[in-house]
Each structure stands twice: as structure tokens, then as C-alpha cells.
Scaffold this motif. Sequence first.
Motif, short mmCIF file in Angstrom:
data_model
loop_
_atom_site.label_atom_id
_atom_site.label_comp_id
_atom_site.label_asym_id
_atom_site.label_seq_id
_atom_site.Cartn_x
_atom_site.Cartn_y
_atom_site.Cartn_z
N GLU A 33 0.83 -1.19 0.00
CA GLU A 33 0.00 0.00 0.00
C GLU A 33 0.87 1.25 0.00
O GLU A 33 1.89 1.32 0.69
CB GLU A 33 -0.92 0.00 1.22
CG GLU A 33 -1.97 -1.08 1.17
CD GLU A 33 -3.00 -0.89 2.26
OE1 GLU A 33 -3.83 0.02 2.14
OE2 GLU A 33 -2.96 -1.66 3.24
N ARG A 34 0.45 2.24 -0.75
CA ARG A 34 1.18 3.51 -0.87
C ARG A 34 0.64 4.44 0.21
O ARG A 34 -0.55 4.73 0.26
CB ARG A 34 0.98 4.09 -2.26
CG ARG A 34 1.47 3.16 -3.36
CD ARG A 34 0.98 3.60 -4.73
NE ARG A 34 1.56 4.89 -5.12
CZ ARG A 34 2.76 5.03 -5.66
NH1 ARG A 34 3.52 3.95 -5.89
NH2 ARG A 34 3.21 6.21 -6.01
N ALA A 35 1.56 4.91 1.06
CA ALA A 35 1.16 5.67 2.24
C ALA A 35 1.74 7.08 2.21
O ALA A 35 2.90 7.29 1.80
CB ALA A 35 1.59 4.96 3.51
N VAL A 36 0.94 8.04 2.67
CA VAL A 36 1.38 9.41 2.88
C VAL A 36 1.50 9.63 4.38
O VAL A 36 0.55 9.39 5.13
CB VAL A 36 0.39 10.42 2.27
CG1 VAL A 36 0.78 11.85 2.63
CG2 VAL A 36 0.31 10.26 0.77
N LEU A 37 2.69 10.05 4.83
CA LEU A 37 2.93 10.27 6.26
C LEU A 37 2.71 11.73 6.61
O LEU A 37 3.09 12.63 5.86
CB LEU A 37 4.36 9.86 6.62
CG LEU A 37 4.82 8.46 6.20
CD1 LEU A 37 6.21 8.18 6.73
CD2 LEU A 37 3.84 7.39 6.66
N VAL A 38 2.12 11.97 7.79
CA VAL A 38 1.85 13.33 8.27
C VAL A 38 2.35 13.45 9.70
O VAL A 38 2.02 12.63 10.56
CB VAL A 38 0.34 13.65 8.21
CG1 VAL A 38 0.09 15.07 8.74
CG2 VAL A 38 -0.19 13.51 6.80
N HIS A 39 3.18 14.47 9.93
CA HIS A 39 3.71 14.74 11.27
C HIS A 39 3.46 16.21 11.60
O HIS A 39 3.82 17.09 10.82
CB HIS A 39 5.21 14.44 11.34
CG HIS A 39 5.81 14.71 12.69
ND1 HIS A 39 5.82 13.77 13.70
CD2 HIS A 39 6.40 15.82 13.20
CE1 HIS A 39 6.41 14.29 14.76
NE2 HIS A 39 6.77 15.53 14.49
N GLN A 40 2.82 16.45 12.74
CA GLN A 40 2.51 17.82 13.15
C GLN A 40 3.19 18.14 14.48
O GLN A 40 3.15 17.34 15.41
CB GLN A 40 0.99 18.00 13.28
CG GLN A 40 0.56 19.40 13.69
CD GLN A 40 -0.93 19.61 13.52
OE1 GLN A 40 -1.40 20.00 12.46
NE2 GLN A 40 -1.69 19.33 14.57
N ARG A 41 3.81 19.33 14.55
CA ARG A 41 4.48 19.79 15.75
C ARG A 41 3.78 21.04 16.28
O ARG A 41 3.16 21.79 15.53
CB ARG A 41 5.95 20.12 15.46
CG ARG A 41 6.79 18.93 15.08
CD ARG A 41 8.17 19.38 14.64
NE ARG A 41 8.87 20.07 15.72
CZ ARG A 41 9.72 19.49 16.55
NH1 ARG A 41 9.97 18.21 16.42
NH2 ARG A 41 10.33 20.18 17.49
N ARG A 42 3.93 21.22 17.60
CA ARG A 42 3.35 22.43 18.21
C ARG A 42 4.21 23.65 17.94
O ARG A 42 3.70 24.77 17.84
CB ARG A 42 3.18 22.23 19.71
CG ARG A 42 2.11 21.21 20.07
CD ARG A 42 1.90 21.15 21.57
NE ARG A 42 0.84 20.22 21.93
CZ ARG A 42 0.45 19.98 23.18
NH1 ARG A 42 1.06 20.61 24.18
NH2 ARG A 42 -0.52 19.13 23.41
#
Length: 473
Positions: A33-42
Motif C-alpha cells: 500500500e502507498r502511504a502518505v505520512l503526516v507529522h505535526q508539531r506544536r
Amino acid sequence: MALVFHFSIFWVVPAGICLTRVIDLSPHSDSPERAVLVHQRRNGSVTDSNFDELRGLAESAGGCVVACIGAMRRAPEAGTFVGRGKAQEIADAVTAHCADLVIIDQTISPVQERNLEKITHCRVIDRTRLILDIFALRAQTHEGKLQVELAQLRHLSTRLVRGWTHLERQRGGIGLRGPGETQLETDRRLLNVRIRYLQSRLVKVGLQRGLRRNRRRRERVPTIAIVGYTNAGKSSLFNRLADASSYSADQLFATLDPTMRKLELPGYGSVVLSDTVGFIKGLPHALVQAFLSTLEEVSSADLLLRVTDDAQPDLRERELEVDNVLEEIGALQIPAITVRNKCDLSGKATGRVDSSSEERAIVRVSAETGQGMDALLEELASQLAKTRQPCVLRLPAGQGRLRARIYALTAVEKESVTEQGEIVIRVSADAPTIGRIEKDPDFDPCFWVDRGRAEGDKVGCVKGGSTEEPRYP
């Protein structure tokens, strides 16, 4: 192997048989499966290194990472976790890369997950669900599968949606009036039934594991548990020490089910070495609760080997994460040795590290090459020997059964026989073992020559065949 997410709906028929219907939400393709990663910082900017661990998790689950998107937001958006503009950016990346999946590096609520799926027209999962899926792939034993299913159902119980409207029974019409359950109520009730069943099964499995632990305690065999951050080389170290062949790989959560082997420590004796599941940042609380019976092997150990990857730049942060999990299971106060593994990658010298600022002893090793293992074995024997004290007993010639019992419980250092035929035994034993010897029905307090001496060599024992009387101070 592709990422697989499935939910199970259970029906209990009158005969008491539990039927399972599996709804497979994974694409019917052998390609990853082709995945898009998302990382959010404060605060602060998102760098490529922030995606390293999430990328490793996705690849361990069989996914292929096609894009990484970073975001900075002081407080998560209530509806979509990320801002509306960032959500649209994620949707554009999904379209551009033909992605099958979006993975959020933090824990998101069911509402945020559902709203993001509407915007991206793609499946969205968070870090917790990804870890649960990896555990489902790795579980091999019956106990491990029960624990993973329990954690998955607890996580699923907060994410029930209306997917079976044709089962709705709370509507008007001839033959349909009166009280009834909605589809969500039915699913929730069936999930609770299954959760209670799994909990009862795990209680029985936990009792069996407890019996084995009690047997080891009765035999006074110390247990050494290997713990640490995932992919720190725990299984490789376990195989090197115990000459075992447990599965080890350069991937996250390669080991899930605990493995135990007997280990002979030079200068000490037999111990039990236990390889356990790795810890990770943001380890789901439900998963920790589901694996309590397994993690009890850690909390009941006599000594911990806290393994860390010496080549990792965030080594200290990972050690703090391990501290958090150990505190949660009540194992933070157990004596421990810090093992800095993978010195062949970090380039640092192997052996014991002299540091007065550290509370625990530190040994650098390489499980891959075997360097530093002798220093680690010496430190293990030294740490375990601290709980023992030298003792001397003098037994009458007819106490053969008690002599065999002492040999089974203690480490015998020396034995001699007097001219009167009495047996003088010098042993090393800890306080609980001494208490067990004294509770033996054949034991008499007068058998003690020295119940605990700092220097046992001063006790007068004669060698076998000598005509000299034993001298006792």
C-alpha cells in the motif's frame, strides 16, 4: 505484505456458537500500500528526521511511503487535527501519488479521522492503529493473539460508525414497532461480550504464566529480562548470550512474544534470560493493559538489561520513553544494567563505561560481532552476586537429604568432611534462600557455623582426608 485492517462482527446463535464475519478493508492487491505520512508539531519546523520512526513503522507493516507532509500548529484543529489548508494539501498529495492510505504520527479522535477521510477520499489511520496492526502481524503464540485482539477491540469500540443501516430495527412500521437496538448499540454490545471473553481467557493464561514464575521462585532461579526501545537489538543480544535462534531483524517490533532460555553465568550459576517486546514512544495505553500478563515477566524479574541503540542520536529521549513504560508496569525500581548495543555502528569502544554520574552500570557491546560480551557477563554475575552472602553450615553425616536440598538452592563454594564424618559446606545464598533452608523440616539452628560472614575464607574448614579438627572462631 500489504497493510491489512479488518473488523470482526460477532453473532451469538441460540446454540451458543460464536460466528465471525470479517470485513476486509484492504485493497485486493499483492503490491504494498502507498502511504502518505503526516507529522505535526506544536512549535518548530518539521525535518526529515521526524519521519524516520513513522517511516519504519509503516514499512514494518508492509507499506510503501510515497510522501511526507509536515505541519506546525499550536493546537490541533478540533475537526481535522491539521488545518483546513493542510488537509487539502494532504488530499492533493494523495491524488498526485495515487496513495491508498494516510498515516498521522499522533493520536487523533474518531471525528478527526472521519473528517480527514471525507476530505482526502482515502483511508486515514493514526499512530496507535498502525502499531496495533503491526502487533497483529507479529503475534505468533495463542496468548499474543488474544492480547492483540483485546487491544484492537478496545480501540475499535471508540470508533464504531453506522455502516449497517439495513440492520436498523428502531424504526416504525408494521411488525417493527416497540423497543429495539440500533446498529451501533448491537455492535457495542457484541464488542463488549467479546472483550469480556478475551479478558477471561487472558486471566487463565496469566495464571499459567504465574505458576511458572512461582516455580522459578521456589527453585530460586534468578530471572534477567531484556527490555528497551524497539529495534535496539534486544533479540540479537538474547541470541548472542543464550546461544539461541530467536527471530531478529532490522525492523520495529520484530519480537512480540516473550522467549526464555537458560543461561550459565561464569562465577555465579544458572539464570533465566527473557527476551520481551520492545517499547516505543506513544505506546498505546490499551496495548500496555492488554499485554500486562506478558509484561509481568518484566516486573517480576530480578535484574533488567536495559538495551539502547548506541548509534541513535536521540538515545536519551528513548531511554526516557522506556522509563515511562517501566513506571506504568511497576518495574522502574528493579536493579538494572544499561547495555549500549550496536557499538560496531557508533564506533565507540566496547566494555564497561566508568561514569560516576550514572545510577546504573553501563556496558557497551556489539551483539552483531560479540565484542564486549565478556564484560557484560562479568557485570551480570557481579550484580546478581550482590544479593548473596557467604554462609557456612556443618551437617551430621545422616543429613544427606538436607545436603541435596542445599545444593539445589544455593551456590556451593566448598565442601569438606571432618574426622567425625560431619559435612562442612560453604555456600553463597540470598536472604530468601536462607529462610527456605531454615524452614526445612530436617534443619536445626545448630547447623549454622556462620549465617552471614563478610569473609568466608576465615572460617575453619578442613579439607577432605585431613586429620585436623575444624577451627571455628
